[in-house]
Design a protein around this motif. Structure first.
Motif, PDB file in Angstrom:
ATOM      1  N   SER A 178       0.945  -1.371   0.006  1.00 35.04           N
ATOM      2  CA  SER A 178       0.177  -0.067   0.037  1.00 35.04           C
ATOM      3  C   SER A 178       0.893   1.224  -0.001  1.00 35.04           C
ATOM      4  CB  SER A 178      -0.976   0.064   1.325  1.00 35.04           C
ATOM      5  OG  SER A 178      -1.680  -1.037   1.220  1.00 35.04           O
ATOM      6  N   VAL A 179       0.454   2.317  -0.605  1.00 35.64           N
ATOM      7  CA  VAL A 179       1.185   3.410  -0.755  1.00 35.64           C
ATOM      8  C   VAL A 179       0.052   4.548  -0.097  1.00 35.64           C
ATOM      9  CG1 VAL A 179       2.218   5.306  -1.928  1.00 35.64           C
ATOM     10  CG2 VAL A 179       2.586   2.884  -2.522  1.00 35.64           C
ATOM     11  N   GLU A 180       0.388   5.245   0.757  1.00 40.98           N
ATOM     12  CA  GLU A 180      -0.400   6.309   1.283  1.00 40.98           C
ATOM     13  C   GLU A 180      -1.789   5.853   1.730  1.00 40.98           C
ATOM     14  OE1 GLU A 180       0.628   9.069   2.164  1.00 40.98           O
ATOM     15  OE2 GLU A 180       2.488   9.236   1.037  1.00 40.98           O
ATOM     16  N   GLY A 181      -1.785   4.614   2.425  1.00 37.53           N
ATOM     17  CA  GLY A 181      -2.913   3.834   2.547  1.00 37.53           C
ATOM     18  C   GLY A 181      -3.857   3.183   1.716  1.00 37.53           C
ATOM     19  N   HIS A 182      -3.266   3.167   0.344  1.00 39.87           N
ATOM     20  CA  HIS A 182      -4.130   2.651  -0.877  1.00 39.87           C
ATOM     21  C   HIS A 182      -3.397   1.396  -1.281  1.00 39.87           C
ATOM     22  CE1 HIS A 182      -6.628   6.255  -0.839  1.00 39.87           C
ATOM     23  NE2 HIS A 182      -5.857   6.842  -0.649  1.00 39.87           N
ATOM     24  N   VAL A 183      -4.003   0.302  -1.425  1.00 40.64           N
ATOM     25  CA  VAL A 183      -3.363  -0.700  -1.830  1.00 40.64           C
ATOM     26  C   VAL A 183      -2.899  -0.737  -3.392  1.00 40.64           C
ATOM     27  CG1 VAL A 183      -3.643  -3.476  -2.409  1.00 40.64           C
ATOM     28  CG2 VAL A 183      -4.532  -2.505  -0.087  1.00 40.64           C
ATOM     29  N   VAL A 184      -1.791  -0.724  -3.676  1.00 41.91           N
ATOM     30  CA  VAL A 184      -1.452  -0.644  -5.243  1.00 41.91           C
ATOM     31  C   VAL A 184      -1.007  -2.052  -5.775  1.00 41.91           C
ATOM     32  CG1 VAL A 184      -0.635   1.554  -4.688  1.00 41.91           C
ATOM     33  CG2 VAL A 184       1.054  -0.042  -4.292  1.00 41.91           C
ATOM     34  N   GLY A 185      -0.667  -3.327  -5.095  1.00 42.19           N
ATOM     35  CA  GLY A 185      -0.629  -4.578  -5.573  1.00 42.19           C
ATOM     36  C   GLY A 185      -0.460  -5.532  -4.446  1.00 42.19           C
ATOM     37  N   ALA A 186      -0.961  -6.835  -4.765  1.00 41.56           N
ATOM     38  CA  ALA A 186      -0.953  -7.570  -4.131  1.00 41.56           C
ATOM     39  C   ALA A 186      -0.455  -9.051  -4.758  1.00 41.56           C
ATOM     40  CB  ALA A 186      -2.265  -7.994  -3.586  1.00 41.56           C
ATOM     41  N   GLY A 187      -0.014 -10.165  -3.939  1.00 35.97           N
ATOM     42  CA  GLY A 187       0.323 -11.386  -4.770  1.00 35.97           C
ATOM     43  C   GLY A 187       0.598 -12.592  -3.698  1.00 35.97           C
ATOM     44  N   ARG A 188       0.947 -13.693  -4.137  1.00 35.68           N
ATOM     45  CA  ARG A 188       0.997 -14.769  -3.257  1.00 35.68           C
ATOM     46  C   ARG A 188       2.340 -15.391  -3.557  1.00 35.68           C
ATOM     47  NH1 ARG A 188      -3.605 -16.385  -1.003  1.00 35.68           N
ATOM     48  NH2 ARG A 188      -5.720 -15.247  -1.780  1.00 35.68           N
ATOM     49  N   GLY A 189       2.779 -16.217  -2.595  1.00 39.79           N
ATOM     50  CA  GLY A 189       4.129 -16.935  -2.688  1.00 39.79           C
ATOM     51  C   GLY A 189       3.692 -17.861  -3.864  1.00 39.79           C
TER      52      GLY A 189
END
Length: 273
Positions: A178-189
């Motif tokens: 997250s940047v400035e409280g906003h999620v900008v990316g996600a992923g898994r192992g």
């Protein structure tokens, strides 16, 4: 590096990288203490249009670790953004080895047994190139130049019931940035090559980037589970978290005038000023 001076093969690129590292570590206060493995996920291979992993060095003068004191006090660590050209952030898993690994091919179980600790990690990448999206310079030059690496921020070692996390469970982790409280990316192992982060470690241990294998104490960042986020001028706080049950890891960065302490665990904050 352009024209005749640019590396023509992957092996040449790693030879140039080794020479570069020798120059950078001529000072006794700078040492290579690990390696980052880039392009280990489909999202990053598609983003950079490179179909295989690429490796760069991790230097001790640009490696920030979580200390237990800072973790307990939740004190953020700040870094002066002026030391880089254009900052990008990547959400990663990293390990530190307790025993030598490679250079011969190893199994996933052998890789796991060599791991001493597991960390959520944030890699700071630096766009110091003319136009990487137009391949100016070429990707082989990126490899020669430590493949965008600018720094690494390690969280406090992951634990379950006060015991170190079993590296064989890395594929169960999910990370968000997250940047400035906003999620900008996600992923898994499971997004990492072979469906498990240890496959990136296995690959590195017997690759041309590690002709002598990986020594005990080596820090290895295993690749970003989401696409790079390039920090804009009005952004400063970055949050990276891999959740495992009730545990999380947080990051913070260091101002030029602040102390040299580590990072934070819990809610991840990195403050670029």
């Amino acid at each position: 590096m352009v024209g005749d001076t640019a590396p023509k093969t992957v092996n040449e690129a790693y030879e140039v990288q080794t020479s570069l590292q020798s120059i950078l570590t001529a000072s006794p206060i700078i040492n290579v203490v690990g390696q980052k493995v880039g392009c280990t996920t489909a999202v990053m291979q598609e983003y950079l249009q490179i179909p295989h992993p690429c490796v760069g060095g991790i230097y001790d003068n640009a490696l920030w670790r979580t200390t237990q004191w800072r973790a307990e006090k939740s004190i953020p660590h700040s870094i002066d953004r002026k030391q880089w050209h254009k900052i990008g952030l990547e959400c990663e898993l990293a390990v530190q080895l307790k025993t030598q690994l490679g250079p011969d091919a190893v199994t996933r179980e052998e890789a796991a047994s060599a791991v001493g600790s597991v960390h959520a990690a944030l890699e700071i990448v630096d766009d110091r190139y003319e136009d990487f999206r137009a391949y100016k310079p070429t990707p082989l030059t990126w490899v020669a130049d430590d493949f965008f690496h600018g720094g690494s921020v390690l969280g406090w070692p992951m634990k379950v019931d006060d015991a170190p996390l079993d590296p064989m469970l890395l594929d169960l982790l999910h990370g968000t940035m997250s940047v400035e409280g906003h999620v900008v990316g996600a992923g898994r192992g499971t997004d990492i090559i072979g469906g498990h982060p240890l496959e990136a470690l296995r690959w590195l241990a017997s690759s041309e980037a590690a002709p002598n294998g990986l020594p005990a104490g080596w820090v290895v960042s295993l690749g970003s589970v989401c696409s790079t986020h390039w920090l804009s001028a009005n952004e400063s706080r970055v949050h990276v978290c891999f959740q495992l049950g009730n545990s999380s890891v947080s990051f913070a960065e260091k101002h030029a005038d602040s102390d040299n302490g580590g990072l934070v665990t819990g809610t991840a904050d990195i403050d670029f000023r």
